[in-house]
Write an enzyme that holds these catalytic residues in place. Structure first.
Site, PDB file in Angstrom:
ATOM      1  N   ASP A   1     -21.986  -1.537   4.857  1.00  0.00           N
ATOM      2  CA  ASP A   1     -20.895  -0.811   4.196  1.00  0.00           C
ATOM      3  C   ASP A   1     -20.517  -1.468   2.866  1.00  0.00           C
ATOM      4  O   ASP A   1     -20.272  -0.785   1.868  1.00  0.00           O
ATOM      5  CB  ASP A   1     -19.666  -0.761   5.109  1.00  0.00           C
ATOM      6  CG  ASP A   1     -20.010  -0.271   6.508  1.00  0.00           C
ATOM      7  OD1 ASP A   1     -21.051   0.382   6.651  1.00  0.00           O
ATOM      8  OD2 ASP A   1     -19.251  -0.567   7.440  1.00  0.00           O
TER       9      ASP A   1
ATOM     10  N   GLU B   1     -14.563  -9.689   6.518  1.00  0.00           N
ATOM     11  CA  GLU B   1     -14.440  -8.776   7.663  1.00  0.00           C
ATOM     12  C   GLU B   1     -14.813  -9.476   8.971  1.00  0.00           C
ATOM     13  O   GLU B   1     -14.138  -9.326   9.982  1.00  0.00           O
ATOM     14  CB  GLU B   1     -15.334  -7.551   7.417  1.00  0.00           C
ATOM     15  CG  GLU B   1     -15.240  -6.538   8.513  1.00  0.00           C
ATOM     16  CD  GLU B   1     -15.490  -5.113   8.039  1.00  0.00           C
ATOM     17  OE1 GLU B   1     -15.253  -4.799   6.857  1.00  0.00           O
ATOM     18  OE2 GLU B   1     -15.914  -4.312   8.881  1.00  0.00           O
TER      19      GLU B   1
ATOM     20  N   TYR C   1     -18.901  -2.333  19.896  1.00  0.00           N
ATOM     21  CA  TYR C   1     -19.791  -2.666  18.783  1.00  0.00           C
ATOM     22  C   TYR C   1     -20.360  -4.068  18.991  1.00  0.00           C
ATOM     23  O   TYR C   1     -21.570  -4.308  18.879  1.00  0.00           O
ATOM     24  CB  TYR C   1     -19.023  -2.562  17.458  1.00  0.00           C
ATOM     25  CG  TYR C   1     -19.864  -2.809  16.229  1.00  0.00           C
ATOM     26  CD1 TYR C   1     -20.439  -1.753  15.533  1.00  0.00           C
ATOM     27  CD2 TYR C   1     -20.092  -4.110  15.765  1.00  0.00           C
ATOM     28  CE1 TYR C   1     -21.213  -1.980  14.402  1.00  0.00           C
ATOM     29  CE2 TYR C   1     -20.855  -4.345  14.643  1.00  0.00           C
ATOM     30  CZ  TYR C   1     -21.416  -3.279  13.960  1.00  0.00           C
ATOM     31  OH  TYR C   1     -22.180  -3.520  12.839  1.00  0.00           O
TER      32      TYR C   1
ATOM     33  N   SER D   1       0.836  -1.198   0.000  1.00  0.00           N
ATOM     34  CA  SER D   1       0.000   0.000   0.000  1.00  0.00           C
ATOM     35  C   SER D   1       0.866   1.240   0.000  1.00  0.00           C
ATOM     36  O   SER D   1       1.921   1.261   0.633  1.00  0.00           O
ATOM     37  CB  SER D   1      -0.890  -0.002   1.248  1.00  0.00           C
ATOM     38  OG  SER D   1      -1.400   1.292   1.482  1.00  0.00           O
TER      39      SER D   1
ATOM     40  N   SER E   1     -13.425   2.814   5.209  1.00  0.00           N
ATOM     41  CA  SER E   1     -12.221   2.554   4.422  1.00  0.00           C
ATOM     42  C   SER E   1     -11.981   1.052   4.286  1.00  0.00           C
ATOM     43  O   SER E   1     -11.507   0.588   3.246  1.00  0.00           O
ATOM     44  CB  SER E   1     -11.010   3.242   5.050  1.00  0.00           C
ATOM     45  OG  SER E   1     -10.871   2.859   6.401  1.00  0.00           O
ATOM     46  N   SER E   2     -12.335   0.275   5.297  1.00  0.00           N
ATOM     47  CA  SER E   2     -12.085  -1.171   5.194  1.00  0.00           C
ATOM     48  C   SER E   2     -13.018  -1.828   4.172  1.00  0.00           C
ATOM     49  O   SER E   2     -12.581  -2.679   3.384  1.00  0.00           O
ATOM     50  CB  SER E   2     -12.172  -1.859   6.551  1.00  0.00           C
ATOM     51  OG  SER E   2     -13.302  -1.447   7.255  1.00  0.00           O
TER      52      SER E   2
HETATM   53  C1  GLA Z   1     -20.471   0.041  11.036  1.00  0.00           C
HETATM   54  C2  GLA Z   1     -20.719  -1.365  10.531  1.00  0.00           C
HETATM   55  C3  GLA Z   1     -22.048  -1.466   9.808  1.00  0.00           C
HETATM   56  C4  GLA Z   1     -23.187  -0.876  10.622  1.00  0.00           C
HETATM   57  C5  GLA Z   1     -22.803   0.488  11.187  1.00  0.00           C
HETATM   58  C6  GLA Z   1     -23.841   1.034  12.126  1.00  0.00           C
HETATM   59  O1  GLA Z   1     -20.319   0.907   9.955  1.00  0.00           O
HETATM   60  O2  GLA Z   1     -19.680  -1.752   9.647  1.00  0.00           O
HETATM   61  O3  GLA Z   1     -22.296  -2.805   9.468  1.00  0.00           O
HETATM   62  O4  GLA Z   1     -23.581  -1.747  11.638  1.00  0.00           O
HETATM   63  O5  GLA Z   1     -21.548   0.447  11.853  1.00  0.00           O
HETATM   64  O6  GLA Z   1     -25.007   1.315  11.455  1.00  0.00           O
END
Ligand code: GLA
Length: 394
Positions: free
Chosen positions: A183, A171, A235, A74, A133-134
């Site tokens: 995402d 992921e 999370y 990278s 970004s991921s």
């Molecule tokens: C992150 C996670 C998503 C989603 C959001 C909250 O971005 O990657 O999958 O859960 O948080 O909405």
């Protein structure tokens, strides 16, 4: 806007590939970061969300190899990560290489005939800013693998959805971040000038026109620079609490909770904390439907009101905001934004606000001044438009 334009990055990532691997890449693919307009922490609850793709993208210059070795480098990182595809497993390789290796691992597990690659990455998506970004990295690599191994998955929406699902597995399993999938869907399925209404229960998607320019407004993103990490426990703790609450209520996901009967459902839950978590998810899913209706009716005031309600719910009921996000959103509102909310997972990262085009400078300046007076790191604010999905650039 991105600080560097796409053509420039395609050229520089091609040159960097040549310097690193001693030959030109077969091609360059890219995928966008995202902001979610509304519908936060709903994806892993089978709910609705409404992301747009950013103009900021991650670019991957890639060539196929004749063996099963993956090499990854990278512009933003030193050194080359090298791993045999057969050795890819949770935590192997560690660090950012997991997001690349995990995609090839997941495609193979899906029965697709995928071999080794040489990959060189560059990105205009700010890292660690909650702008995905991921996911952009995973989706750029998935797009390259689809073309280079003849998988032909970019040409249809179902193919793109399949790639998105593989990126989520990369992921979740290899990088170890228990995220929900919004995402990657955004990065592969969003259209220009539209938000993607994503139903995470059925997998159905619909494009909702999103063009604030016509109404004299812009979507202002503020990267608070407050630290944010999805691999940490917060999370996962929120996700676990929702899954446990669904079991306690006898439903598959919290999507099944009827908003009209929310009060009765909450009474069946054991703690105030869990009741607040569930209330956020159920009301947030409702707000997505209301936001889509308001956007379709051209009622930006109502969209702004829903942004504010979403932020309050994330701050007070779901408890995933932080001081920087609260100060940025309050300041934007006090300077005339129609609405403002944190976007993404929270605990730092970025917020979004709908502001009149002529207010971009005053609002950005006011946020920067408020941050300075609180002793926070300097934030970065920029206006964005809804951009296109993962694609081949060269
Ligand atoms: C992150 C996670 C998503 C989603 C959001 C909250 O971005 O990657 O999958 O859960 O948080 O909405």
């Amino acid at each position: 806007m991105s600080e560097r334009d796409g053509v420039e990055v395609v050229d520089s990532v091609t040159a960097a590939f040549g310097r690193t691997y001693g030959a030109a890449p077969t091609g360059v693919w890219s995928a966008p970061g995202r902001v979610n307009l509304i519908g936060e922490h709903t994806d892993y609850n089978g709910g609705l969300c409404l992301p747009i793709a950013l103009p900021h993208r991650t670019y991957a210059a890639v060539s196929r190899r004749d063996d099963d070795v993956l090499r990854i480098a990278s512009v933003q990182q030193d050194g080359i990560v090298e791993v045999a595809l057969g050795d890819v497993s949770p935590g192997q390789p560690g660090g950012w290489g997991a997001y690349v290796a995990g995609v090839l691992w997941a495609l193979r597990r899906d029965g697709l005939d995928v071999g080794g690659l040489d990959v060189l990455v560059d990105s205009t998506v700010p890292l660690g800013s909650g702008l995905s970004s991921s996911a952009a990295l995973e989706c750029a690599v998935a797009a390259a693998a689809s073309d280079l191994f003849g998988l032909d998955l970019l040409g249809s929406r179902s193919g793109r959805a399949r790639l998105a699902a593989r990126c989520v597995e990369a992921e979740n399993v290899i990088a170890g971040a228990p995220t929900g999938g919004m995402d990657q869907s955004a990065s592969l399925l969003c259209d220009e000038r539209a938000a993607l209404l994503l139903d995470c229960r059925s997998g159905e998607t619909r494009q909702v026109p999103f063009d604030l320019d016509a109404a004299g407004h812009v979507l202002l993103v503020t990267d608070t620079k407050a630290e944010h990490a999805l691999v940490d426990g917060q999370y996962a703790a929120r996700r676990d609490a929702c899954e446990q609450a669904a079991r306690d209520l006898g439903v598959e996901t919290l999507r099944e909770v009827d908003p009209a009967a929310l009060g009765a459902a909450l009474q069946r839950l054991g703690s105030d904390e869990v009741r607040r978590r569930v209330r956020h998810v159920v009301t947030e899913i409702e707000r997505v439907g209301q936001a889509v209706a308001a956007l379709e009716a051209g009622d930006l005031d109502e969209v702004g009101r829903l942004f504010d309600a979403s932020h309050a719910s994330l701050r007070d009921d779901y408890e995933v905001s932080c001081d920087e996000l609260d100060v940025a959103t309050e300041t934007a509102r006090s300077k005339g934004a129609l609405g403002a909310r944190m976007t993404g997972g929270g605990f730092g990262g970025s917020c979004i606000a709908i502001v009149a085009a002529e207010d971009v400078e005053p609002v950005s300046t006011a946020i920067a001044e408020a941050f300075a007076s609180h002793g926070f790191a300097a934030p970065v604010s920029f206006a964005v438009t809804a951009s296109g999905p993962a694609a081949r650039n060269r």
